[in-house]
Design a protein around this motif. Sequence first.
Motif, PDB file in Angstrom:
ATOM      1  N   ASN A 143       0.806  -1.219   0.000  1.00  0.00           N
ATOM      2  CA  ASN A 143       0.000   0.000   0.000  1.00  0.00           C
ATOM      3  C   ASN A 143       0.838   1.267   0.000  1.00  0.00           C
ATOM      4  O   ASN A 143       0.313   2.341  -0.278  1.00  0.00           O
ATOM      5  CB  ASN A 143      -0.938   0.035   1.204  1.00  0.00           C
ATOM      6  N   ILE A 153       1.927   0.348  -4.375  1.00  0.00           N
ATOM      7  CA  ILE A 153       0.598   0.745  -4.847  1.00  0.00           C
ATOM      8  C   ILE A 153       0.680   1.383  -6.237  1.00  0.00           C
ATOM      9  O   ILE A 153      -0.246   1.277  -7.044  1.00  0.00           O
ATOM     10  CB  ILE A 153      -0.103   1.695  -3.842  1.00  0.00           C
ATOM     11  N   ILE A 156      -7.355   0.538  -5.034  1.00  0.00           N
ATOM     12  CA  ILE A 156      -7.602   0.449  -3.593  1.00  0.00           C
ATOM     13  C   ILE A 156      -8.268  -0.878  -3.257  1.00  0.00           C
ATOM     14  O   ILE A 156      -7.921  -1.543  -2.274  1.00  0.00           O
ATOM     15  CB  ILE A 156      -8.476   1.630  -3.135  1.00  0.00           C
ATOM     16  N   VAL A 176      -5.677  -3.751  -3.339  1.00  0.00           N
ATOM     17  CA  VAL A 176      -4.837  -3.758  -2.130  1.00  0.00           C
ATOM     18  C   VAL A 176      -5.594  -4.407  -0.970  1.00  0.00           C
ATOM     19  O   VAL A 176      -5.043  -5.241  -0.234  1.00  0.00           O
ATOM     20  CB  VAL A 176      -4.388  -2.330  -1.767  1.00  0.00           C
TER      21      VAL A 176
END
Length: 352
Positions: free
Chosen positions: A177, A181, A322, A325
Motif C-alpha cells: 500500500n 501501490i 484500492i 490492495v
Amino acid sequence: MIRFGIIGAGRVVSPRYVDVFTQELKDTSVVAVCDLVREKAVDVSARLGAEVAVDKEALLKRSDIDAVIIASESGKHFEHAKQALLAGKHVVVEKPPCMLPAQLDELVALARTQQRMFAPIFQNRYNPAMRAVKQAAQAGRFGKIVLATFRLRWCRYQDYYEDGWHGTWAMDGGVINQQAIHHVDALQWVCGPVSEVTAFKANALNKLEAEDTMIASLRFANGALGSMEATTAARPKDFEASLSIVGEKGLVVIGGIALNKIETWDFIERLPEDDTISLTHSQEVPTGYGLSHGPLLQDIVSRLNDGSLEPPITPESCRPTIELVHAVYRSIEDRMPVQLKDSPLSVRLGRG
C-alpha cells in the motif's frame, strides 16, 4: 494562475515537488506550506518562495489559495482532502488517495457537490513507457493476454519505519500500500480488472506492523493469470520496478526503478515505430518517484485554467487499485483466496 497550498512537507514534497514547481510548471505558484514539523515547512517554503502556514486550518482559510496538495501521512489523506474540499479548494492528493474504497466514494461525491476538482496522483500513468504499453493494450496488439506481473525490489532501512506512521495499519500499511501501490495501479490500469487474489506476506528484514515483503497470485477477469512481488528488503538500494505482459501476439517488459524503461518490446505484427520505441519512450530517472509528477500536475493546472473540473486521472479509475490492495490483505488475513466480486476489505488497513 493557479495558486497552491501544500499540506505535508515530508519525503515526497521536499525533493520532488520543489523541483516541479521551480523548474517545470507554468501558470502556477505555491502560496503557503504547512507541516506538523515546522522546520520541514520552513525549509520547503523557502525553496518555493512561499509562506509558512501555522497549521492546515490557517492554510485552508486563505482566499489566495485555489488548490491544495495533500502530501501528509497516508492515513490522513481522506480527512485532509475532505477538509480542503469543504473549504472550497480544489484537491490534488498523493497516493493512496484514501485508505478505504468508501472514503474515495465520499470524496468524489463531495467534490461534485462543491464543484471542485479532486485529482489523485498516480504519476506512473504519465511515464512515456507506461503510456506506450497502455496504448498497445487498447489497440489489441497483445491479443489474448496470458500473463501479467510486476516486481518491486526497493530498499527501506529500519529508520524509515521509525517515524510513528510508516508501516502502521492505521496510517499506512506495508509495501503493497505504500511503495507498490504505484505498480498495483499500473497493473490494473493496463490489464485489469482482477477477479481473484491469493497472497502471502513476510517481515523479512524490517520491523513494522504491516509487511515489508509480499507476493500474490492473480486471476484477471479476462482469464489471464498474474503475480505481484514486492519488497522493501532489497539491499543496499532500489533495484527494480518492472511490469511484464505476455500475450498471444507479443511481449513487453517495462523496467528501470520506476517503470521508466522499455526493456522488451516484441510483437508478431510489427509496426515501424517498434524499432525505436525503447529509445523514444524510455527515461533515465534519479529516484523511484520518476519524472512524471511534472507532466501530470501541468495537466491538472491546464484543465483548471480552462475551467474543467475533470481530473486527468479520475478517482473512479483509482478505485480498483484500492480494492485490489484490500483484497491482497484480506487474503493474507483469512489465509485463503478471495474474490473481488465480494468486495473484500482488510480488517486492519486504515483501521489499526
